[in-house]
Design a protein around this motif. Structure first.
Motif, PDB file in Angstrom:
ATOM      1  N   ARG A  41     -13.023 -14.157  46.017  1.00 14.24           N
ATOM      2  CA  ARG A  41     -11.651 -13.949  46.486  1.00 14.24           C
ATOM      3  C   ARG A  41     -11.650 -13.662  47.995  1.00 14.24           C
ATOM      4  NH1 ARG A  41     -10.053 -11.157  42.501  1.00 14.24           N
ATOM      5  NH2 ARG A  41      -8.682 -12.718  41.560  1.00 14.24           N
ATOM      6  N   SER A  49      -4.033 -12.611  43.083  1.00 12.13           N
ATOM      7  CA  SER A  49      -3.865 -11.834  41.842  1.00 12.13           C
ATOM      8  C   SER A  49      -2.442 -11.867  41.298  1.00 12.13           C
ATOM      9  CB  SER A  49      -4.296 -10.373  42.070  1.00 12.13           C
ATOM     10  OG  SER A  49      -5.642 -10.315  42.467  1.00 12.13           O
ATOM     11  N   ALA A  84     -14.292 -11.090  42.768  1.00 12.61           N
ATOM     12  CA  ALA A  84     -13.868 -10.332  43.949  1.00 12.61           C
ATOM     13  C   ALA A  84     -14.536 -10.869  45.215  1.00 12.61           C
ATOM     14  CB  ALA A  84     -14.180  -8.852  43.772  1.00 12.61           C
TER      15      ALA A  84
END
Length: 590
Positions: free
Chosen positions: A402, A540, A399
């Protein structure tokens, strides 16, 4: 105005002959120079030439009649034959003529023969009045951030307010660079020339050397006057100017809005061209004729270092400005004109280059898709892939990475928009983009493609306890984990492309081919597919190794999506094969 075309030949003249006769928009460069002087209010021009300049003299005489400008040609001495002599000394050839024509305190405009200037710049210097305390006002460019790839002869300037404190080639931490244009008192210039020449001859005599070897750059003349506070500066302040001293700058100049469409009469003036077999000498493996750039997904030249040279706010379409109808046609540079003009084949310039309007539109869309994929998605994918390759990104902190990858993508998108919509380049941003896209992008491309092709796996020990569903899942049966091997491979790739980015690849034939074609294949083909693969996981759409079925069913689905992306990038890369050869030939000639 005083011009000298008698200096030592530069890099361009090795290919083109005399630089003054290089064709731009159907006219020799010297015609553009003379026209800009005439339009700024200059009525008389003295031009100094070498003894072996018959073609240049013929061009000047015809241009004189067309432009209704009084041009007087002054022959430099025999010592300037065959490119001998030097610029500063050549000016002394005009001393006697100027002394008889103008007063001692009258002013002249001293300009180079390979620079073009915005009309406002010329008018400002033509109208400049020098106080008694000054002998020279020289044009300087203070904003040097976007000036990339300057020639070795660039003259740097250190300023104290508006006064020139120090001027010369190779000065460290300069405040500006000299722009090749100045208003001056000729008497002061000639006195300084005489002092410097006499001083250097005394030094040569003291060393027992031939006094004919005396040589110094013109910057030393200005520096001599600057030491007495006699030189001031006039800043460009965002106005446009062009220097045409290298092949790259010549290609950039073709795209400039400063160049007006060619006068059909002037277009008949004598022009020199490169030897017919210049490219065959440089690239013997290349055929004589080259593909038209519109034959594939070309359109505009893709490059990670596209900053214009000494020219801002202008798109640089360097290679396509000389690849026309499948052949090397330097005199057809009329395509740089902003208005359509008939070429030798009688076709409009714009249509000769890019075909019909619908075809140009399709090429433009294809180019935008390609540059978006490589410049924007490639930036985000490079951070995403390299972070995993370096062992910094794992399933536990996906995360966080990302976020950083998306932030990089947003910044790359901003850069892409500025380039594509406004042709704007920032030097610092281009350096960072080079590291990200050319260096990190190469490692990220190999890292991602090894996963796409199923030759890199990251299964945990005892992976059979889980399931891969109905996926292909290469390496699952033996719980293969080949990340360590591929980290080593990607590290080697990173080092090689870092050397390539810095221009440190030895220019031997075999390595040149690898650099020219294999390097671009990694960046433009594998890089495009790897960017698509990586961005799919960043947003995603595609699962990863830490997800259900180790992400393998999602991998198989996205492998299918990667096929058309690969074919698009491969077709674009193949269509530009010969353009890369030409680009390399230009660099070699330069």
């Amino acid at each position: 105005a005083l011009l000298s075309a008698a200096g030592r030949p530069g890099d361009l003249e090795k290919t083109w002959g005399h630089r003054c006769l290089i064709p731009l928009c159907g006219e020799p460069l010297i015609v553009h120079v003379l026209r800009q002087l005439q339009q700024s209010g200059i009525t008389t021009v003295f031009i100094i030439v070498r003894p072996d300049s018959e073609s240049l003299i013929a061009a000047v005489q015809q241009a004189e009649q067309l432009l209704q400008l009084q041009v007087e040609v002054i022959q430099a001495g025999d010592s300037f034959k065959d490119g001998n002599g030097f610029y500063a000394l050549s000016l002394s050839a005009a001393q006697e003529r100027l002394t008889t024509c103008i007063g001692c305190d009258d002013l002249i405009l001293l300009s180079t023969v390979d620079h073009l200037f915005d009309a406002d710049i010329l008018e400002e210097l033509v109208c400049t009045e020098l106080p008694d305390s000054l002998d020279v006002v020289v044009l300087v460019e203070r904003d040097m951030k976007e000036l990339v790839g300057l020639p070795r002869s660039t003259v740097n300037v250190k300023l104290r307010g508006d006064l020139v404190d120090l001027i010369g080639v190779g000065l460290s931490d300069p405040d500006a660079i000299e722009g090749g244009l100045m208003t001056c008192r000729p008497s002061a210039i000639f006195e300084s020339l005489s002092r410097l020449l006499a001083s250097q001859k005394r030094q040569l005599e003291g060393r027992g050397r031939d006094i004919d070897l005396a040589h110094f750059p013109f910057a030393e003349v200005l520096n001599d006057l600057a030491q007495h506070g006699r030189v001031s500066s006039c800043s460009v302040e965002g106005r446009l100017w062009l220097a045409i001293e290298t092949s790259t700058e010549l290609s950039s100049a073709v795209a400039s809005p400063m160049l007006k469409p060619g006068n059909p009469e002037v277009a008949q003036l004598p022009q020199l061209h490169p030897p017919e077999d210049v490219l065959q000498q440089l690239l013997p493996w290349s055929p004589k004729n080259f593909d038209h750039p519109r034959s594939g997904f070309g359109g505009w030249i893709y490059g990670l270092q596209r900053a214009p040279l000494k020219m801002r706010r202008s798109r640089v379409d360097s290679l396509e400005s000389i690849v026309i109808d499948g052949s090397w046609e330097p005199d057809m540079m009329t395509i740089g004109c902003k208005e359509k003009g008939d070429l030798a084949q009688g076709q409009p310039a714009a249509e000769t280059l890019h075909g019909s309007g619908s075809e140009r539109c399709m090429l433009r869309i294809a180019n935008l898709c390609a540059t978006f994929l490589l410049d924007v998605c490639g930036g985000a994918g490079a951070v995403w892939g390299c972070s995993e390759c370096a062992g910094l990104r794992t399933a536990a902190n996906n995360a966080e990475w990302r976020f950083w990858s998306l932030l990089t993508g947003v910044l790359c998108f901003g850069r892409w928009m500025l380039i594509e919509t406004r042709g704007h380049h920032n030097h610092d941003a281009e350096v960072l983009a080079g590291v990200l896209l050319q260096v990190m992008g190469s490692a990220g491309a190999i890292w991602g493609c090894s996963e796409i092709f199923g030759i890199r796996a990251n299964y945990p020990l005892g992976c059979q306890k889980g399931s891969v569903g109905s996926a292909w899942a290469p390496g699952f049966a033996r719980c293969e984990n080949s990340c360590s091997t591929w980290r080593f491979v990607c590290a080697l790739i990173l080092v090689c492309f870092c050397l390539r980015w810095q221009g440190l690849v030895p220019q031997r034939m075999g390595l040149l081919l690898v650099d020219l074609h294999a390097g671009t294949f990694v960046l433009e083909v594998l890089g495009g597919v790897g960017a698509f693969w990586g961005v799919a996981e960043i947003i995603s759409f595609r699962l990863g190794w830490g997800d259900e079925f180790y992400g393998q069913e999602s991998f198989d689905e996205w492998r299918l999506y990667c096929i058309p992306v690969f074919m698009f990038c491969l077709a674009r890369w193949l269509s530009r094969w010969r353009i890369r050869n030409i680009r390399n030939a230009i660099q070699q000639a330069n």
